[in-house]
Design an enzyme around this catalytic site. Sequence first.
Site, PDB file in Angstrom:
ATOM      1  N   TYR A  60       0.836  -1.208   0.000  1.00 17.42           N
ATOM      2  CA  TYR A  60       0.000   0.000   0.000  1.00 17.42           C
ATOM      3  C   TYR A  60       0.865   1.250   0.000  1.00 17.42           C
ATOM      4  O   TYR A  60       0.501   2.276  -0.565  1.00 17.42           O
ATOM      5  CB  TYR A  60      -0.925  -0.014   1.219  1.00 17.42           C
ATOM      6  CG  TYR A  60      -1.949   1.092   1.205  1.00 17.42           C
ATOM      7  CD1 TYR A  60      -2.860   1.209   0.160  1.00 17.42           C
ATOM      8  CD2 TYR A  60      -2.019   2.007   2.253  1.00 17.42           C
ATOM      9  CE1 TYR A  60      -3.798   2.216   0.151  1.00 17.42           C
ATOM     10  CE2 TYR A  60      -2.964   3.019   2.252  1.00 17.42           C
ATOM     11  CZ  TYR A  60      -3.850   3.127   1.193  1.00 17.42           C
ATOM     12  OH  TYR A  60      -4.787   4.125   1.178  1.00 17.42           O
ATOM     13  N   HIS A 125      -1.307  -4.804  -5.507  1.00 22.38           N
ATOM     14  CA  HIS A 125      -0.828  -4.518  -4.154  1.00 22.38           C
ATOM     15  C   HIS A 125      -1.798  -5.002  -3.088  1.00 22.38           C
ATOM     16  O   HIS A 125      -2.988  -5.186  -3.319  1.00 22.38           O
ATOM     17  CB  HIS A 125      -0.585  -3.006  -3.989  1.00 22.38           C
ATOM     18  CG  HIS A 125      -1.822  -2.206  -3.684  1.00 22.38           C
ATOM     19  ND1 HIS A 125      -2.307  -2.019  -2.403  1.00 22.38           N
ATOM     20  CD2 HIS A 125      -2.683  -1.534  -4.505  1.00 22.38           C
ATOM     21  CE1 HIS A 125      -3.404  -1.272  -2.441  1.00 22.38           C
ATOM     22  NE2 HIS A 125      -3.660  -0.969  -3.697  1.00 22.38           N
ATOM     23  N   CYS A 126      -1.240  -5.227  -1.887  1.00 23.03           N
ATOM     24  CA  CYS A 126      -2.025  -5.448  -0.672  1.00 23.03           C
ATOM     25  C   CYS A 126      -1.450  -4.487   0.363  1.00 23.03           C
ATOM     26  O   CYS A 126      -0.860  -3.469  -0.007  1.00 23.03           O
ATOM     27  CB  CYS A 126      -1.973  -6.902  -0.221  1.00 23.03           C
ATOM     28  SG  CYS A 126      -0.311  -7.581   0.007  1.00 23.03           S
ATOM     29  N   MET A 127      -1.604  -4.766   1.650  1.00 21.59           N
ATOM     30  CA  MET A 127      -1.091  -3.827   2.646  1.00 21.59           C
ATOM     31  C   MET A 127       0.432  -3.843   2.702  1.00 21.59           C
ATOM     32  O   MET A 127       1.079  -2.807   2.638  1.00 21.59           O
ATOM     33  CB  MET A 127      -1.674  -4.153   4.026  1.00 21.59           C
ATOM     34  CG  MET A 127      -1.241  -3.169   5.113  1.00 21.59           C
ATOM     35  SD  MET A 127      -1.779  -1.472   4.796  1.00 21.59           S
ATOM     36  CE  MET A 127      -3.527  -1.626   5.214  1.00 21.59           C
ATOM     37  N   SER A 133      -1.279  -9.996  -2.382  1.00 19.73           N
ATOM     38  CA  SER A 133      -0.933  -9.574  -3.738  1.00 19.73           C
ATOM     39  C   SER A 133       0.036 -10.537  -4.432  1.00 19.73           C
ATOM     40  O   SER A 133      -0.146 -10.835  -5.626  1.00 19.73           O
ATOM     41  CB  SER A 133      -0.399  -8.139  -3.752  1.00 19.73           C
ATOM     42  OG  SER A 133       0.665  -7.961  -2.847  1.00 19.73           O
TER      43      SER A 133
END
Length: 251
Positions: A60, A125-127, A133
Amino acid sequence: MRKRERENPCLICGHYHKYEEGEVCGICGHRMADTSERSSIQVGAFPSEILPDFLYLGSYDNASRSELLKAQGISRILNTVPSCQNLYRNSFLYHSLQDDKSLSFDDAIQFLEQCEREKARVLVHCMSGKSRSPAVVMSYLMKCKGWRLAQSYQWVKERRASVELTQVVSQQLQEYEQKIFGSNETTFPAETFSFGFAKNDAVPVPAFNTSTGPSIFDRPLDVPPQQFAFGAGQTVNQPNSGVGDVSMGGA
C-alpha cells in the site's frame, strides 16, 4: 482535531490519524505493521517488477506514491484489500477485490489479462506486499503462463524477497492449482520452505538458480519452466510424480 495533528499527516497514506500509536486510519484503513510484518516488508519506494513492462507487485505504501508509479509507466492498479482506499482515481484505473477473506483469483486475472491485451502496466498490491498480492500474481502465472505453483512461487520470490504467504492464502493457491491442472504437482520439501512459520536457524534458505539444475530464466516467459532446483539439490516437477499436497503453511 488539534493543530499538531493537522500538521503531521501519516507519511504512508497522507491522512490524519495516529499512525505511530497504532490507530487505524478512518479513511483508508491503513495501520502500522506489527513487528513481524515490519521485519519482512521490502524496503524501497518502488514496487517489484514481476514481468517486464507489464506486471508489478507492491505494498500500500508503493500504491500511495503516485508520482513514482507514473515514473515507471504504471497506469492501472489492482487492489487486493477491500479496506485499502483507492487514493488516486483521477490518475489510475483501479480494480478492487471485494472479499477480504477469500481471494477472487479469476476476477483478478480477468483484469490483468485486459491490462496485458491493452499493453498497460499494472501494479498489484495489498497492505504489505507479501501475501495477498503475491498470491494473485502467482495465480496469474499459473493460469496465463501455464506454470505450476512451485515454479510461480520461485519466480515471484526471486523478484520480491519479502514474500511470505500465510497459511490461508497458501491453501487457496493450492486449491487453485488443482482447479487449473487437476492436481497438485508436488509437495514442497519441509526443510526448504518455512512459508511464515517460526524461523529456525537450522533451516536452509532456498537456493535459486544453482548449478544443480537448469534455471527457469533460460526459457522465454511464454514457455513453462520444466525443471529447476530448490534448496540443497531438491528438484521439483519430477517425471511421473503423483498427486501431492503443496505444503505451504504460514503465520
